[in-house]
Design an enzyme around this catalytic site. Structure first.
Site: not given
Ligand code: NAP
Length: 312
Positions: A138, A141-142
């Site tokens: 992701c 997300c990261d």
């Protein structure tokens, strides 16, 4: 009211499930949404949603999830924690039974499978070992962990190419590793990626190993045309090699397609009467919040007709 008996039970509180619940509740029926994580599904892993109609200034995944829950509850839908382990086919009394991991036995007249899908893990050497230490699924997300650093993206579909473009605004360099020499992604995404100076491509290349000590330090790839092996030093690697529908709780009598997605007809009904599927679990063309919402509304309308025919 009998708290174990509902007109409709919906498994999964993503956009498809919550929309279905809102329509069902608004029709004066009793829907229960069971969710084993946080309501919102994959939207929770999406920072900004730029293409959900009606939000020209964008909306965050979390915000939209909260709004969808609020909207469903406003009409009386119940949204509760529940990890569904299995369910039965419609019985002679028209009831479908649902069993949760906590041992609850619930019954409903129609059931909706809205459990979505998750990123595919291939099992490349080092993949599991370095999850959270350089291996990610992701970018939204990261991605920020890799600001100014070198990353690789594996895959050639829409997800891989779109996320490579997203990462190109954050990371120093992005190497897209693809097993063929042609991308599967839509042309618009391909054009955007090709236009970025810091995105390069390794064609005909397959990952052999993700390596490092404490964190990822690089990836070993093999050219499947020449057999040549090489190492690409990087700090992070994002895998986008497809998605897997979440269907482990669904018995075999629910027909799947060759990739394991649940088959439905135009009314979102599965191969088992009274059981419907919406959103990513049934392989929609677009995998968008908007398409899941459409599925949810369609299923709810079809269910209202179905329930007239099959009362308790
Ligand atoms: P996908 O389209 O199935 O692409 C997966 C990619 O991973 C393919 O390029 C495939 O290579 C590669 N791959 C598969 N197994 C592999 C392996 N073992 N080793 C190396 N590479 C492997 O998956 P996706 O990109 O997640 O997209 C899924 C669906 O969502 C698609 O229908 C897509 O159009 C849709 N989607 C849409 C949007 C959008 O509309 N904005 C955004 C994201 C996703 P090959 O090409 O060689 O098979």
């Amino acid at each position: 009211m009998d708290k174990s008996r509902y007109d409709v039970i919906i498994i999964g509180a993503g956009p498809g499930g919550l929309t279905c619940a809102m329509y069902i509740a608004r029709a004066g029926l009793t829907p229960l949404v069971l969710e084993r994580g946080g309501p919102g599904g994959q939207m929770l892993a999406t920072e900004l949603i730029e293409n959900y109609p009606g939000f020209p200034d964008n909306v965050t995944g979390t915000e939209l999830a909260e709004k969808l829950v609020e909207h469903a509850k406003r009409w009386g839908a119940e949204v509760a924690y529940g990890d569904v382990k299995e369910f039965c086919a419609r019985g002679e009394d028209n009831a479908i039974c649902v069993q949760t991991a906590a041992g609850e036995q619930l019954t409903c007249r129609a059931l909706v499978l809205a459990t979505g899908a998750a990123p595919r893990k291939v099992g490349f050497k080092g993949e599991e070992e370095f999850i959270g230490r350089g291996v990610s699924y992701c970018a939204l997300c990261d991605g920020n962990f890799y600001r100014g650093r070198d990353v690789c993206v594996v895959g050639g579909g829409d997800s891989a190419v779109e996320e490579a473009v997203y990462l190109s605004n954050i990371a120093k360099s992005i190497t897209v590793i693809h097993r063929r020499e042609q991308l599967r992604a839509k042309k618009v995404a391909q054009d955007a990626a090709m236009a970025r100076d810091n995105i390069s491509f390794r064609w005909n290349s397959e990952v052999e190993e993700v390596f490092g000590t404490q964190f990822v330090e690089g990836v070993r790839v093999k050219n499947n045309k020449t057999g040549e092996q090489s190492e690409i030093p990087c700090d992070g690697i994002f895998f986008y090699v497809g998605i897997v529908p979440a269907t482990s709780y669904a018995p075999d009598f629910i027909e799947r397609d060759e990739l394991g997605f649940i088959k439905t007809d135009m009314k979102m009904q599965t191969s088992s009467p009274g059981i419907y599927a919406v959103g990513d679990v049934r392989r929609p063309m677009g995998r968008q919040v908007a398409t899941a919402v459409g599925d949810g509304a369609d299923a709810a309308i079809a269910i209202q007709h179905y329930l007239l025919e099959y009362p308790w």
